[in-house]
Write a protein that holds these residues in place. Structure first.
Motif, PDB file in Angstrom:
ATOM      1  N   VAL A 104      -5.264   4.821  -7.307  1.00  0.00           N
ATOM      2  CA  VAL A 104      -5.335   5.758  -8.424  1.00  0.00           C
ATOM      3  C   VAL A 104      -5.434   7.189  -7.923  1.00  0.00           C
ATOM      4  N   GLU A 105      -6.079   7.402  -6.791  1.00  0.00           N
ATOM      5  CA  GLU A 105      -6.144   8.754  -6.229  1.00  0.00           C
ATOM      6  C   GLU A 105      -4.764   9.245  -5.814  1.00  0.00           C
ATOM      7  N   ARG A 106      -3.908   8.355  -5.325  1.00  0.00           N
ATOM      8  CA  ARG A 106      -2.548   8.725  -4.942  1.00  0.00           C
ATOM      9  C   ARG A 106      -1.636   8.936  -6.139  1.00  0.00           C
ATOM     10  N   GLY A 107      -2.093   8.578  -7.323  1.00  0.00           N
ATOM     11  CA  GLY A 107      -1.247   8.665  -8.489  1.00  0.00           C
ATOM     12  C   GLY A 107      -0.335   7.472  -8.655  1.00  0.00           C
ATOM     13  N   GLN A 108      -0.694   6.355  -8.019  1.00  0.00           N
ATOM     14  CA  GLN A 108       0.098   5.124  -8.098  1.00  0.00           C
ATOM     15  C   GLN A 108      -0.133   4.469  -9.452  1.00  0.00           C
ATOM     16  N   ARG A 109       0.928   4.101 -10.146  1.00  0.00           N
ATOM     17  CA  ARG A 109       0.801   3.570 -11.502  1.00  0.00           C
ATOM     18  C   ARG A 109       0.441   2.093 -11.528  1.00  0.00           C
ATOM     19  N   ARG A 110       0.785   1.382 -10.489  1.00  0.00           N
ATOM     20  CA  ARG A 110       0.510  -0.053 -10.421  1.00  0.00           C
ATOM     21  C   ARG A 110       0.109  -0.390  -8.996  1.00  0.00           C
ATOM     22  N   CYS A 111      -0.950  -1.168  -8.844  1.00  0.00           N
ATOM     23  CA  CYS A 111      -1.393  -1.577  -7.510  1.00  0.00           C
ATOM     24  C   CYS A 111      -1.558  -3.087  -7.489  1.00  0.00           C
ATOM     25  N   VAL A 112      -0.634  -3.773  -6.814  1.00  0.00           N
ATOM     26  CA  VAL A 112      -0.761  -5.203  -6.575  1.00  0.00           C
ATOM     27  C   VAL A 112      -1.447  -5.366  -5.231  1.00  0.00           C
ATOM     28  N   THR A 113      -2.560  -6.070  -5.192  1.00  0.00           N
ATOM     29  CA  THR A 113      -3.380  -6.123  -3.987  1.00  0.00           C
ATOM     30  C   THR A 113      -2.934  -7.257  -3.068  1.00  0.00           C
ATOM     31  N   GLY A 114      -2.741  -6.940  -1.794  1.00  0.00           N
ATOM     32  CA  GLY A 114      -2.451  -7.958  -0.789  1.00  0.00           C
ATOM     33  C   GLY A 114      -0.968  -8.261  -0.644  1.00  0.00           C
ATOM     34  N   GLY A 115      -0.557  -8.481   0.611  1.00  0.00           N
ATOM     35  CA  GLY A 115       0.839  -8.751   0.892  1.00  0.00           C
ATOM     36  C   GLY A 115       1.373  -9.996   0.212  1.00  0.00           C
ATOM     37  N   ALA A 116       0.566 -11.062   0.173  1.00  0.00           N
ATOM     38  CA  ALA A 116       1.011 -12.304  -0.453  1.00  0.00           C
ATOM     39  C   ALA A 116       1.265 -12.102  -1.940  1.00  0.00           C
TER      40      ALA A 116
ATOM     41  N   VAL B 193      -4.370  13.774 -14.846  1.00  0.00           N
ATOM     42  CA  VAL B 193      -5.033  12.493 -15.067  1.00  0.00           C
ATOM     43  C   VAL B 193      -4.154  11.392 -14.497  1.00  0.00           C
ATOM     44  N   HIS B 194      -4.699  10.612 -13.582  1.00  0.00           N
ATOM     45  CA  HIS B 194      -3.984   9.490 -12.977  1.00  0.00           C
ATOM     46  C   HIS B 194      -4.425   8.189 -13.644  1.00  0.00           C
ATOM     47  N   VAL B 195      -3.477   7.332 -13.950  1.00  0.00           N
ATOM     48  CA  VAL B 195      -3.761   6.033 -14.568  1.00  0.00           C
ATOM     49  C   VAL B 195      -3.090   4.952 -13.740  1.00  0.00           C
ATOM     50  N   CYS B 196      -3.850   3.906 -13.414  1.00  0.00           N
ATOM     51  CA  CYS B 196      -3.332   2.842 -12.551  1.00  0.00           C
ATOM     52  C   CYS B 196      -3.732   1.476 -13.094  1.00  0.00           C
ATOM     53  N   ALA B 197      -2.753   0.564 -13.124  1.00  0.00           N
ATOM     54  CA  ALA B 197      -3.040  -0.839 -13.417  1.00  0.00           C
ATOM     55  C   ALA B 197      -3.304  -1.551 -12.095  1.00  0.00           C
ATOM     56  N   LEU B 198      -4.535  -1.995 -11.902  1.00  0.00           N
ATOM     57  CA  LEU B 198      -4.914  -2.731 -10.703  1.00  0.00           C
ATOM     58  C   LEU B 198      -4.645  -4.208 -10.946  1.00  0.00           C
ATOM     59  N   CYS B 199      -3.820  -4.813 -10.099  1.00  0.00           N
ATOM     60  CA  CYS B 199      -3.347  -6.183 -10.314  1.00  0.00           C
ATOM     61  C   CYS B 199      -3.768  -7.092  -9.164  1.00  0.00           C
ATOM     62  N   PRO B 200      -5.009  -7.561  -9.189  1.00  0.00           N
ATOM     63  CA  PRO B 200      -5.440  -8.492  -8.141  1.00  0.00           C
ATOM     64  C   PRO B 200      -4.820  -9.870  -8.362  1.00  0.00           C
ATOM     65  N   GLY B 201      -4.704 -10.605  -7.275  1.00  0.00           N
ATOM     66  CA  GLY B 201      -4.405 -12.026  -7.369  1.00  0.00           C
ATOM     67  C   GLY B 201      -5.718 -12.790  -7.291  1.00  0.00           C
TER      68      GLY B 201
ATOM     69  N   GLY C 152      -8.410  18.822 -17.018  1.00  0.00           N
ATOM     70  CA  GLY C 152      -7.307  18.852 -16.066  1.00  0.00           C
ATOM     71  C   GLY C 152      -7.505  17.925 -14.890  1.00  0.00           C
ATOM     72  N   HIS C 153      -8.394  16.940 -15.069  1.00  0.00           N
ATOM     73  CA  HIS C 153      -8.656  15.989 -13.982  1.00  0.00           C
ATOM     74  C   HIS C 153      -9.284  14.728 -14.562  1.00  0.00           C
ATOM     75  N   GLY C 154      -8.774  13.581 -14.139  1.00  0.00           N
ATOM     76  CA  GLY C 154      -9.358  12.316 -14.559  1.00  0.00           C
ATOM     77  C   GLY C 154      -8.678  11.154 -13.867  1.00  0.00           C
ATOM     78  N   ARG C 155      -9.374  10.034 -13.831  1.00  0.00           N
ATOM     79  CA  ARG C 155      -8.842   8.819 -13.212  1.00  0.00           C
ATOM     80  C   ARG C 155      -9.177   7.638 -14.125  1.00  0.00           C
ATOM     81  N   ILE C 156      -8.173   6.809 -14.419  1.00  0.00           N
ATOM     82  CA  ILE C 156      -8.379   5.611 -15.224  1.00  0.00           C
ATOM     83  C   ILE C 156      -7.784   4.425 -14.472  1.00  0.00           C
ATOM     84  N   ILE C 157      -8.609   3.414 -14.245  1.00  0.00           N
ATOM     85  CA  ILE C 157      -8.151   2.154 -13.654  1.00  0.00           C
ATOM     86  C   ILE C 157      -8.310   1.063 -14.699  1.00  0.00           C
ATOM     87  N   ASN C 158      -7.218   0.426 -15.066  1.00  0.00           N
ATOM     88  CA  ASN C 158      -7.262  -0.739 -15.941  1.00  0.00           C
ATOM     89  C   ASN C 158      -7.055  -1.977 -15.073  1.00  0.00           C
TER      90      ASN C 158
END
Length: 273
Positions: free
Chosen positions: A230-242, A184-192, A138-144
């Motif tokens: 991922v802790e917030r349950g955000q599905r996609r994280c694009v890093t940085g304002g630019a 379980v939260h899953v998030c795609a981390l999208c760095p530039g 009932g708990h997990g975190r996945i970052i791709n």
């Protein structure tokens, strides 16, 4: 597979980080350690893994497992080794990856197949292997770890990289929706553009170093943003304002104009020769 340095289970869920020997993977490992989460680190370079483990063991338990994820047998071997030690993976970070420079036909199929095994098949298999225990708990975190390249129009060169990252984004979003009522939260981390060894490995350091400084983030900032997301349950994280602005512009510009803009600048960050 070579294992070293685990200090013994402590009853808490571990964070398994692939590609942990440098760059964003190492930064994510350090951020987990800062938050008190014990670690399982895997990569090919044992000397780098051991150095990072020695740095972090004063804070948390660390197990290092040297593995080459281009080997189709690696995901099952990792799972078996972790299970044999009685450890539970509560956080999975699929970070291992690289770009194959040049035109599609400038590399042989084995080179492309290895990259797909690391960045696509391996990601899906590791997730499929470790997700059931997260769901049961009932708990997990996945970052791709995907990329801004998966959100902008295609460019010539590095042919499979953006396509693979686009897949990871959609895969993560679908899985997040399936898991949203199961803890379980899953998030795609999208760095530039990020200050790591990535551009040294693919031979693009000289070109990308000419890009404006405001386009870049350091790996530690990317790691913190990803773990917070991922802790917030955000599905996609694009890093940085630019990068968020670039992603938004790419989404709303007409296709023809967006492709023309990318094509006109792609030689600054892609090798199409």
């Amino acid at each position: 597979m070579r294992a070293s340095g685990q200090q013994g289970g402590n009853g808490r869920g571990y964070a398994l980080v692939t590609g942990a020997s440098s760059g964003i993977g190492a930064a994510i490992a350090r951020e987990y350690a800062r938050r008190g989460v014990p670690l399982i680190l895997t990569a090919r370079r044992t000397d780098r893994l051991d150095a990072l483990a020695a740095e972090l063991r004063g804070r948390v338990d660390v197990l290092t497992l040297a593995a080459d994820l281009a080997d189709p047998a690696a995901p099952a071997a990792l799972q078996a080794e972790i299970a044999s030690r009685g450890l539970h993976v509560a956080h999975l970070v699929n970070n291992a990856g690289y770009g194959v420079p040049g035109r599609y036909l400038s590399s042989d199929w084995k080179t492309h197949a290895d990259s797909l095994q690391v960045m696509l098949n391996g990601v899906c298999e590791l997730t499929h292997r470790f997700l059931p225990a997260m769901e049961a708990a009932g708990h997990g975190r996945i970052i791709n770890v995907a990329s801004l390249a998966g959100l902008v129009p295609a460019s010539a060169g590095h042919t499979l990289y953006g396509a693979t990252k686009a897949f990871l984004i959609r895969f993560s979003e679908c899985l997040a929706m399936e898991m949203e009522t199961r803890g379980v939260h899953v998030c795609a981390l999208c760095p530039g553009f990020t200050y790591t060894e990535f551009h040294d490995v693919n031979g693009m350091r000289d070109r990308v170093s000419k890009l404006p400084k405001w386009l870049w983030l350091d790996a530690d900032a990317v790691a913190k943003l990803g773990l917070d997301a991922v802790e917030r349950g955000q599905r996609r994280c694009v890093t940085g304002g630019a990068n968020k602005l670039i992603a938004a512009i790419s989404k709303y510009l007409p296709d023809g104009l967006a492709h023309a803009l990318v094509a006109s600048r792609s030689k600054e960050f892609r090798d199409a020769d």
